[in-house]
Enzyme design. Sequence first.
Site, short mmCIF file in Angstrom:
data_model
loop_
_atom_site.label_atom_id
_atom_site.label_comp_id
_atom_site.label_asym_id
_atom_site.label_seq_id
_atom_site.Cartn_x
_atom_site.Cartn_y
_atom_site.Cartn_z
N GLU A 33 105.11 -88.40 -30.92
CA GLU A 33 106.46 -87.86 -31.08
C GLU A 33 107.38 -88.51 -30.08
O GLU A 33 107.14 -88.47 -28.87
CB GLU A 33 106.45 -86.34 -30.87
CG GLU A 33 107.82 -85.69 -30.91
CD GLU A 33 108.59 -85.99 -32.20
OE1 GLU A 33 109.67 -86.61 -32.10
OE2 GLU A 33 108.11 -85.63 -33.28
N GLY A 39 108.15 -80.25 -31.95
CA GLY A 39 108.73 -79.29 -32.89
C GLY A 39 109.57 -79.90 -33.99
O GLY A 39 109.94 -79.22 -34.95
N ALA A 177 126.60 -76.56 -51.50
CA ALA A 177 126.36 -75.11 -51.50
C ALA A 177 124.87 -74.81 -51.55
O ALA A 177 124.43 -73.93 -52.29
CB ALA A 177 127.09 -74.44 -52.66
N LEU A 182 125.39 -73.01 -46.72
CA LEU A 182 125.73 -71.59 -46.78
C LEU A 182 125.36 -70.86 -45.50
O LEU A 182 126.09 -69.97 -45.05
CB LEU A 182 125.06 -70.93 -47.99
CG LEU A 182 125.51 -71.48 -49.35
CD1 LEU A 182 124.81 -70.75 -50.48
CD2 LEU A 182 127.02 -71.40 -49.52
N ARG A 269 118.58 -83.54 -47.79
CA ARG A 269 117.88 -84.38 -46.83
C ARG A 269 117.03 -85.41 -47.58
O ARG A 269 116.73 -85.22 -48.76
CB ARG A 269 116.99 -83.52 -45.91
CG ARG A 269 117.80 -82.52 -45.10
CD ARG A 269 116.92 -81.72 -44.15
NE ARG A 269 116.32 -82.53 -43.11
CZ ARG A 269 116.94 -82.90 -42.00
NH1 ARG A 269 118.20 -82.53 -41.77
NH2 ARG A 269 116.31 -83.62 -41.08
N HIS A 441 107.76 -44.62 -45.64
CA HIS A 441 109.14 -44.17 -45.82
C HIS A 441 109.71 -43.73 -44.48
O HIS A 441 109.02 -43.04 -43.72
CB HIS A 441 109.18 -43.00 -46.81
CG HIS A 441 110.55 -42.38 -46.95
ND1 HIS A 441 111.53 -42.96 -47.71
CD2 HIS A 441 111.08 -41.26 -46.40
CE1 HIS A 441 112.62 -42.21 -47.65
NE2 HIS A 441 112.37 -41.16 -46.86
#
Length: 462
Positions: A33, A39, A177, A182, A269, A441
């Site tokens: 990396e 990450g 969009a 968004l 992408r 609940h």
Amino acid sequence: MASYDVIVIGGGPGGYVCAIRCAQLGLKTACIEGRGSLGGTCLNVGCIPSKAMLHASELYHEAHTHFEEMGIKGAKPTVDLPQMLTYKQSTVDNNTKGIEFLFKKNKVDWLKGWGKLAGKGRVEVDGEVHEARHIVIATGSEAATLPGVEVDEKRIVTSTGALELKSVPKRLAVIGAGVIGLELGSVYARLGSEVTVIEYLDVITPGMDGEVQKTFQRMLKKQGLNFVMGAAVQGVKTAKDSLTVTYKARKTDTESTLEADVVLVATGRRPFTKGLGLEEVGVEMTERGQIRTDGHLATSVQGIWALGDVVAGPMLAHKAEDEGMAVAERIAGQAGHVNYEVIPSVIYTAPEVAAVGKTEEQLKEEGRAYKVGKFPFMGNARAKSHFQADGFVKILADKDTDRVLGAHIIGPMAGDLIHEICVGMEFGAAAEDIARTCHAHPTFSEAVREAALACGDGAIHA
């Protein structure tokens, strides 16, 4: 020259998970990396920092809309964007350092630098060559741009620049969009920007359930986002004090302009494969620029594997993680497998949107007989108490067997609620199985049970 069983090129979600799993299975493993931290895009400039900004902006919005109604009174908070960015970066740092710790814990070597293939079983990292019996390509993706739109990451930005803006723009134009547009558009709308989303298609979030698309767009409009649909962006003109976005209506070819202070390019992408030396060693590519793999993520060259955004399928961090696990297990001689029919997708706006499996449109196209169980969050006590009663849960089940074929949720905690359906689908559950499972609940998850009940004799609270 160091020798390994496995070298993984790329330290994002797919790469680091694959490396750790390989090490857990007894393989001597290294991960390459070149970014200053592990990450990948997800942890550094994607999933994690954007969620921090979403969380902060949502709390700011709550303070201005519902706090007084709940009896929480005081001066209305203001936005300190530099401090918000500091909070965002601390979230990133904590996560990336966590991956570094996991590498040390599992004895994975981090080869710091940029890697490329240097022949069969050989990888070069900044001039130094290492050998491995297996090489895994997990280099992820980069933002796709548009002709006539030159990104500078200051005023014309991708998601990377949008997460580093020094001030809240008065006018933000978002091109695209989809999920990224968004999510970040909603962040800045809550912080005070006038946001306009320009989309080439006639619907937002392409590929999602049609009913969800319409409901979601209506909700975002109520939150202040403006939409220009069916429009093809022609270019962005830069002036000292503003930007001018030129676009054409796709159906009428009419040209229009939009003034903005910042333009976010969120047009998707593309796989990041340049400089890897793939062609030199004979790795086959697809016409879409992806690495061609077989059903087990092996490439055309023996001993070289590929996963995540560089191969076919949705560009999702969790899909890459699953593939990383599967490749590691295949290398170790096990039966690694990914069930691509049960890969959830989530949009982390407020409300969240989540989906798994088939949409109604897909089932109709297949000619498959199905039934729909739907339940609105308006009938959920917890949702109403949280001012989050908009949206619904929709479960699609086979008409004859009742087997769950898909689910679509728009509402509170949708990204967490969807996993009950994912587990059910992995085990071939019927809607009745979910309906007959006791749910605590009061919880948001009761809406999932009610939707499952609606696939049968009917929901109780609707």
